[in-house]
Motif scaffolding. Sequence first.
Motif, PDB file in Angstrom:
ATOM      1  N   UNK A 120       0.816  -1.211   0.000  1.00  0.00           N
ATOM      2  CA  UNK A 120       0.000   0.000   0.000  1.00  0.00           C
ATOM      3  C   UNK A 120       0.848   1.259   0.000  1.00  0.00           C
ATOM      4  N   UNK A 121       2.075   1.194   0.529  1.00  0.00           N
ATOM      5  CA  UNK A 121       2.932   2.379   0.577  1.00  0.00           C
ATOM      6  C   UNK A 121       3.461   2.760  -0.802  1.00  0.00           C
ATOM      7  N   UNK A 122       3.740   1.779  -1.641  1.00  0.00           N
ATOM      8  CA  UNK A 122       4.277   2.044  -2.977  1.00  0.00           C
ATOM      9  C   UNK A 122       3.182   2.130  -4.028  1.00  0.00           C
ATOM     10  N   UNK A 123       2.134   1.363  -3.863  1.00  0.00           N
ATOM     11  CA  UNK A 123       1.072   1.349  -4.851  1.00  0.00           C
ATOM     12  C   UNK A 123       1.468   0.562  -6.083  1.00  0.00           C
ATOM     13  N   UNK A 124       0.563   0.512  -7.059  1.00  0.00           N
ATOM     14  CA  UNK A 124       0.828  -0.238  -8.270  1.00  0.00           C
ATOM     15  C   UNK A 124       0.823  -1.732  -8.027  1.00  0.00           C
ATOM     16  N   UNK A 125       1.067  -2.483  -9.067  1.00  0.00           N
ATOM     17  CA  UNK A 125       1.134  -3.935  -8.949  1.00  0.00           C
ATOM     18  C   UNK A 125       2.540  -4.364  -8.550  1.00  0.00           C
ATOM     19  N   UNK A 126       2.645  -5.549  -7.998  1.00  0.00           N
ATOM     20  CA  UNK A 126       3.920  -6.068  -7.527  1.00  0.00           C
ATOM     21  C   UNK A 126       4.836  -6.364  -8.716  1.00  0.00           C
ATOM     22  N   UNK A 127       6.021  -5.734  -8.808  1.00  0.00           N
ATOM     23  CA  UNK A 127       6.937  -6.025  -9.924  1.00  0.00           C
ATOM     24  C   UNK A 127       7.354  -7.487  -9.980  1.00  0.00           C
ATOM     25  N   UNK A 128       7.297  -8.165  -8.840  1.00  0.00           N
ATOM     26  CA  UNK A 128       7.686  -9.562  -8.826  1.00  0.00           C
ATOM     27  C   UNK A 128       6.762 -10.474  -9.613  1.00  0.00           C
TER      28      UNK A 128
END
Length: 523
Positions: A120-128
């Motif tokens: 939630x702090x970074x947002x977006x989808x997980x790059x992994x």
Amino acid sequence: MLRTRLSNRLPRRVLLRSAISLPRHRCQSNGRAPSREDTSTETSAFVQESFAKNTLFVLDVGKRALKFSLIGVLALGATAAAAYEGVHLWIEKVELAPELNEEVKKWEWDEETEKWTGDAAKGGTDPGLGFKGRHTVRAAWMAYNWGVGYSTAVIGSETSNEDGLIGPGGLRVIDASIQRTEDFLRTAISIAEKRSRRGQLNPHTITELVARHANVLARLGMQSLSESRSQYERAWTYFSGQEIEAARIALRLGDINSRLGQTSDAISWWSKAIQIIRGDVPDRLEDLPTELESAPSSPAAQRLLTTTLVSLSAFFAQSGQLKQAQAVEEAALGMLRSIPPPDSLSTASPPQALHALYLLQRSSLLSIHLAEVLHAQRKPVAASVQWLTSAAESSERVARVLTGQPLTPAKTFPNSTSPPPAEAPPLPTYLSSRSMRKTASSLLRDARRTSAEAWNLIGILHETRGKNITAALHCYERAVRWAGKSAENSDVQQPAEDTLESDWAVFFGNYTRAKRLVEQSKT
């Protein structure tokens, strides 16, 4: 002289023919006339040369057409690909962006948002998740929030394990957008599981995807509730049992088990939810009211606890445990009164106002439950009318504040020129915040339904208790106005979009019947 005279007498055509033919004879070698073979050879060479030129021209035109067509296809494909990636970039950077408003975070509305990101702090989808996994998650988000272009889908009757409403011929009708969301999430979870074993994912990514998948399955129908419960139980195992999200999952597991008829499991999960929020919980939930003297300090915990108590109240009432239901409802309403409201909803910040309105709407539901429980125990009707009136006015207040409408006291409604905002949307101050948008919309829908239900019940009590058909008509009219949508004439004839057809049939049927009785009494 003779030649001159003869030439003067000859027709002009003959002279011209002679003039034209003379050079041709002089052009022939050796002074002989062209033969037929020479003429055919020249004609054949001319035809071959013309055919070759025409063929090359056609091939050149075809080559140019193919070239420009290929350029057009490539340009169209590049434009479509750019548009597709642009939409995904918008979702990644805007729709799934982290919450930055400190006031929203203070009232913990960022914890109420649907979890798709993993962080939630970074947002977006997980790059992994990789290229395919991230695109699949965004596709699921698009299907869930924007739909798929059509609202329903029909599947064959032979697929008996599928979900949806039974239609004509045994066909099942399902929500196409929800079904597509479920398909995408299932694929995304499969990708996430493979990458999680390699240690490439954020620890919360699979948990949030599984919980979101469980929520979508629960919306598909009764046939998917068992799988939804399994997915929620799987998400529960990822938590330590002390986080607010774990309490939210426990609440949903209690609701699903209640729908499945597993009452003991439902009570167990509700107990776990309350235990995470409050700490110590008695072994028997029937003794819970003694523990509800004060509310938790966390705004998210307050909202989650009141929602859990509403589910528990409905369970006790529907199962015939009226004494326990009354005790929980009275204790919950007392706890809500202990939470200090803002000095003024008009001057409070939108996050604070929405929090107060959320608790006020939950108190309306508890008041309706309490009125029904008291009536079922044959308590004085005046008590039930009092609680129902409180519920109706509170829900009206919620709806009017959310839509920016003036507050109209109940006693002036029959003569009021301002009809209830049955179709007005929430204010932009709530819709502009991604964290509050869905809560504000669903809260407004619930407030309208609660207002209509409460006024309809008040009308029934007025009609059955004192045979006061005029007062009952005013209540029925108010219920119809909250449940219906505006029309050209004074009477609302159609239900609003959020009103169930079954509820509308009851509200409008009572209204038309009471109106007819009042008109007959005047004649």
